[in-house]
Design a protein around this motif. Structure first.
Motif, PDB file in Angstrom:
ATOM      1  N   THR A 136      85.761  66.916  91.089  1.00 26.05           N
ATOM      2  CA  THR A 136      84.913  67.928  91.847  1.00 26.05           C
ATOM      3  C   THR A 136      85.078  69.059  91.415  1.00 26.05           C
ATOM      4  O   THR A 136      86.104  69.437  90.681  1.00 26.05           O
ATOM      5  CB  THR A 136      85.497  67.947  93.431  1.00 26.05           C
ATOM      6  OG1 THR A 136      86.715  68.366  93.323  1.00 26.05           O
ATOM      7  CG2 THR A 136      85.346  66.545  94.068  1.00 26.05           C
ATOM      8  N   PHE A 137      84.226  70.051  91.253  1.00 18.96           N
ATOM      9  CA  PHE A 137      84.292  71.325  90.708  1.00 18.96           C
ATOM     10  C   PHE A 137      83.795  72.458  91.634  1.00 18.96           C
ATOM     11  O   PHE A 137      82.816  72.274  92.376  1.00 18.96           O
ATOM     12  CB  PHE A 137      83.226  71.486  89.485  1.00 18.96           C
ATOM     13  CG  PHE A 137      83.345  72.640  88.760  1.00 18.96           C
ATOM     14  CD1 PHE A 137      84.427  72.743  87.858  1.00 18.96           C
ATOM     15  CD2 PHE A 137      82.357  73.720  88.839  1.00 18.96           C
ATOM     16  CE1 PHE A 137      84.880  74.130  87.399  1.00 18.96           C
ATOM     17  CE2 PHE A 137      82.827  74.864  87.957  1.00 18.96           C
ATOM     18  CZ  PHE A 137      83.619  74.991  86.972  1.00 18.96           C
ATOM     19  N   GLU A 138      84.845  73.332  91.742  1.00 13.73           N
ATOM     20  CA  GLU A 138      84.534  74.642  92.825  1.00 13.73           C
ATOM     21  C   GLU A 138      84.310  75.653  91.892  1.00 13.73           C
ATOM     22  O   GLU A 138      85.547  76.220  91.466  1.00 13.73           O
ATOM     23  CB  GLU A 138      85.611  74.686  93.855  1.00 13.73           C
ATOM     24  CG  GLU A 138      85.670  73.480  94.892  1.00 13.73           C
ATOM     25  CD  GLU A 138      86.658  73.546  95.641  1.00 13.73           C
ATOM     26  OE1 GLU A 138      87.248  74.296  96.216  1.00 13.73           O
ATOM     27  OE2 GLU A 138      87.564  72.488  95.699  1.00 13.73           O
ATOM     28  N   LEU A 165      92.040  65.834  88.358  1.00 13.98           N
ATOM     29  CA  LEU A 165      91.679  65.815  87.216  1.00 13.98           C
ATOM     30  C   LEU A 165      92.070  64.741  86.227  1.00 13.98           C
ATOM     31  O   LEU A 165      93.148  63.807  86.585  1.00 13.98           O
ATOM     32  CB  LEU A 165      92.817  67.003  86.448  1.00 13.98           C
ATOM     33  CG  LEU A 165      92.515  68.476  87.179  1.00 13.98           C
ATOM     34  CD1 LEU A 165      93.553  69.355  86.625  1.00 13.98           C
ATOM     35  CD2 LEU A 165      91.146  68.893  86.991  1.00 13.98           C
ATOM     36  N   VAL A 166      91.094  64.053  85.395  1.00 18.79           N
ATOM     37  CA  VAL A 166      91.504  63.024  84.747  1.00 18.79           C
ATOM     38  C   VAL A 166      91.018  63.208  83.330  1.00 18.79           C
ATOM     39  O   VAL A 166      90.375  63.678  82.965  1.00 18.79           O
ATOM     40  CB  VAL A 166      90.540  61.792  85.315  1.00 18.79           C
ATOM     41  CG1 VAL A 166      91.162  61.220  86.799  1.00 18.79           C
ATOM     42  CG2 VAL A 166      89.187  61.859  85.021  1.00 18.79           C
ATOM     43  N   THR A 167      91.578  62.260  82.517  1.00 19.01           N
ATOM     44  CA  THR A 167      91.330  62.327  80.983  1.00 19.01           C
ATOM     45  C   THR A 167      90.260  61.284  80.815  1.00 19.01           C
ATOM     46  O   THR A 167      90.255  60.208  81.101  1.00 19.01           O
ATOM     47  CB  THR A 167      92.619  61.765  80.162  1.00 19.01           C
ATOM     48  OG1 THR A 167      93.617  62.606  80.557  1.00 19.01           O
ATOM     49  CG2 THR A 167      92.457  61.680  78.563  1.00 19.01           C
ATOM     50  N   LEU A 168      89.099  61.861  80.085  1.00 23.56           N
ATOM     51  CA  LEU A 168      87.937  61.040  79.917  1.00 23.56           C
ATOM     52  C   LEU A 168      87.782  61.212  78.317  1.00 23.56           C
ATOM     53  O   LEU A 168      87.909  62.277  77.653  1.00 23.56           O
ATOM     54  CB  LEU A 168      86.818  61.279  80.614  1.00 23.56           C
ATOM     55  CG  LEU A 168      86.582  61.098  81.911  1.00 23.56           C
ATOM     56  CD1 LEU A 168      85.257  61.366  82.630  1.00 23.56           C
ATOM     57  CD2 LEU A 168      86.917  59.612  82.250  1.00 23.56           C
ATOM     58  N   CYS A 169      87.186  60.279  77.619  1.00 24.83           N
ATOM     59  CA  CYS A 169      86.839  60.198  76.345  1.00 24.83           C
ATOM     60  C   CYS A 169      85.409  60.950  76.341  1.00 24.83           C
ATOM     61  O   CYS A 169      84.920  61.224  77.470  1.00 24.83           O
ATOM     62  CB  CYS A 169      86.671  58.724  75.488  1.00 24.83           C
ATOM     63  SG  CYS A 169      85.440  57.789  76.182  1.00 24.83           S
ATOM     64  N   GLU A 170      84.997  61.183  75.119  1.00 27.41           N
ATOM     65  CA  GLU A 170      83.590  62.005  75.019  1.00 27.41           C
ATOM     66  C   GLU A 170      82.408  61.240  75.593  1.00 27.41           C
ATOM     67  O   GLU A 170      81.470  61.722  76.371  1.00 27.41           O
ATOM     68  CB  GLU A 170      83.411  62.139  73.594  1.00 27.41           C
ATOM     69  CG  GLU A 170      82.216  63.345  73.334  1.00 27.41           C
ATOM     70  CD  GLU A 170      82.248  63.914  71.778  1.00 27.41           C
ATOM     71  OE1 GLU A 170      81.699  64.946  71.731  1.00 27.41           O
ATOM     72  OE2 GLU A 170      82.944  63.134  70.958  1.00 27.41           O
ATOM     73  N   ASP A 171      82.552  59.950  75.241  1.00 24.01           N
ATOM     74  CA  ASP A 171      81.389  59.204  75.862  1.00 24.01           C
ATOM     75  C   ASP A 171      81.237  58.932  77.273  1.00 24.01           C
ATOM     76  O   ASP A 171      80.262  59.136  77.844  1.00 24.01           O
ATOM     77  CB  ASP A 171      81.322  57.755  75.220  1.00 24.01           C
ATOM     78  CG  ASP A 171      81.189  57.618  73.492  1.00 24.01           C
ATOM     79  OD1 ASP A 171      80.328  58.615  73.198  1.00 24.01           O
ATOM     80  OD2 ASP A 171      81.320  56.789  72.798  1.00 24.01           O
ATOM     81  N   CYS A 172      82.548  58.542  77.821  1.00 21.99           N
ATOM     82  CA  CYS A 172      82.581  58.437  79.244  1.00 21.99           C
ATOM     83  C   CYS A 172      82.438  59.699  79.924  1.00 21.99           C
ATOM     84  O   CYS A 172      81.684  59.913  81.093  1.00 21.99           O
ATOM     85  CB  CYS A 172      84.063  57.790  79.742  1.00 21.99           C
ATOM     86  SG  CYS A 172      84.159  56.203  79.145  1.00 21.99           S
ATOM     87  N   LEU A 173      82.747  60.948  79.404  1.00 23.14           N
ATOM     88  CA  LEU A 173      82.446  62.345  79.742  1.00 23.14           C
ATOM     89  C   LEU A 173      80.889  62.535  80.037  1.00 23.14           C
ATOM     90  O   LEU A 173      80.370  62.862  80.950  1.00 23.14           O
ATOM     91  CB  LEU A 173      82.955  63.267  79.335  1.00 23.14           C
ATOM     92  CG  LEU A 173      82.962  64.841  79.759  1.00 23.14           C
ATOM     93  CD1 LEU A 173      83.480  64.837  81.164  1.00 23.14           C
ATOM     94  CD2 LEU A 173      83.570  65.741  78.907  1.00 23.14           C
ATOM     95  N   PHE A 221      75.293  60.252  85.150  1.00 25.62           N
ATOM     96  CA  PHE A 221      74.912  59.510  86.307  1.00 25.62           C
ATOM     97  C   PHE A 221      75.610  59.780  87.665  1.00 25.62           C
ATOM     98  O   PHE A 221      75.506  59.392  88.513  1.00 25.62           O
ATOM     99  CB  PHE A 221      75.520  57.797  85.966  1.00 25.62           C
ATOM    100  CG  PHE A 221      74.729  57.629  84.859  1.00 25.62           C
ATOM    101  CD1 PHE A 221      73.530  57.086  84.831  1.00 25.62           C
ATOM    102  CD2 PHE A 221      75.301  57.051  83.518  1.00 25.62           C
ATOM    103  CE1 PHE A 221      72.757  56.452  83.743  1.00 25.62           C
ATOM    104  CE2 PHE A 221      74.721  56.382  82.532  1.00 25.62           C
ATOM    105  CZ  PHE A 221      73.397  56.356  82.640  1.00 25.62           C
ATOM    106  N   LEU A 222      76.456  60.775  87.651  1.00 26.80           N
ATOM    107  CA  LEU A 222      77.126  61.114  88.862  1.00 26.80           C
ATOM    108  C   LEU A 222      76.242  61.533  89.772  1.00 26.80           C
ATOM    109  O   LEU A 222      76.289  61.067  91.103  1.00 26.80           O
ATOM    110  CB  LEU A 222      78.134  62.447  88.616  1.00 26.80           C
ATOM    111  CG  LEU A 222      79.003  62.869  90.184  1.00 26.80           C
ATOM    112  CD1 LEU A 222      79.792  61.806  90.266  1.00 26.80           C
ATOM    113  CD2 LEU A 222      79.563  64.002  89.365  1.00 26.80           C
ATOM    114  N   GLY A 223      75.271  62.177  89.758  1.00 25.70           N
ATOM    115  CA  GLY A 223      74.302  62.828  90.804  1.00 25.70           C
ATOM    116  C   GLY A 223      73.637  61.470  91.667  1.00 25.70           C
ATOM    117  O   GLY A 223      73.787  61.387  92.756  1.00 25.70           O
ATOM    118  N   ASN A 224      73.079  60.654  90.891  1.00 28.09           N
ATOM    119  CA  ASN A 224      72.245  59.562  91.124  1.00 28.09           C
ATOM    120  C   ASN A 224      73.388  58.495  91.760  1.00 28.09           C
ATOM    121  O   ASN A 224      73.092  57.850  92.928  1.00 28.09           O
ATOM    122  CB  ASN A 224      71.739  58.542  90.147  1.00 28.09           C
ATOM    123  CG  ASN A 224      70.567  59.210  89.548  1.00 28.09           C
ATOM    124  OD1 ASN A 224      69.792  60.223  90.231  1.00 28.09           O
ATOM    125  ND2 ASN A 224      70.089  59.028  88.349  1.00 28.09           N
ATOM    126  N   ALA A 225      74.636  58.310  91.428  1.00 30.38           N
ATOM    127  CA  ALA A 225      75.482  57.507  91.989  1.00 30.38           C
ATOM    128  C   ALA A 225      76.012  57.771  93.366  1.00 30.38           C
ATOM    129  O   ALA A 225      75.964  57.170  94.427  1.00 30.38           O
ATOM    130  CB  ALA A 225      76.726  57.308  91.134  1.00 30.38           C
TER     131      ALA A 225
END
Length: 154
Positions: free
Chosen positions: A44-46, A59-67, A73-77
């Motif tokens: 989440t971002f404030e 906070l989580v670690t994501l690779c470039e593709d997953c980010l 897709f976050l908004g639709n999900a």
């Protein structure tokens, strides 16, 4: 989401970023890739908060593709999840489902059946509960195996 580039260079953020990468074993928490460029993702971002003011739990670690996928897709999900929940449940039930899901995500001292029973009180759909318990058991086995592998590597 707009991040102030000055904040990215701040020593407080750099320390938190390093801590998140280390906590996640320099591995994308989504796909498990470790030989790639990684980023710290905010679940989440404030905009009013400074980067170093966030709870490390979001906070989580994501690779470039997953980010990139997460951003795409976050908004639709979230919209689909929200609509499905509102059609089937009352707000207090949704709150309890969310609590149960959080319990599954965090390391807890209860077994998967206890988590499943908690969720079943609110979902009342045995097949879904059975599915969620299996996922949780799989996660526990994966975490255990990962822990054993780390010990063997040392």
């Amino acid at each position: 989401m707009k991040i102030d580039l000055k904040e990215c260079k701040d020593a407080r953020w750099q320390a938190i970023q390093a801590e998140i990468f280390e906590r996640d074993d320099y591995t994308c928490v989504n796909c498990g890739e470790s030989n790639c460029k990684i980023f710290v993702h905010f679940k989440t971002f404030e905009p009013a908060k400074k980067l170093w003011e966030y709870s490390k739990e979001i906070l989580v670690t994501l690779c470039e593709d997953c980010l990139a996928e997460e951003r795409q897709f976050l908004g639709n999900a979230l919209t689909c999840l929200s609509e499905a929940a509102r059609k089937q449940f009352l707000s207090n039930q949704i709150d309890n489902i969310a609590f149960s899901l959080l319990a599954m995500k965090k390391p807890v001292d209860v077994d998967s059946e206890t988590v499943g029973e908690t969720i079943s009180l609110w979902l009342r759909t045995p097949k879904l509960v059975e599915f969620m318990v299996k996922i949780y058991q799989r996660k526990l086995r994966y975490d255990l195996q990962k822990s054993k592998d780390k010990r063997n590597d040392k």
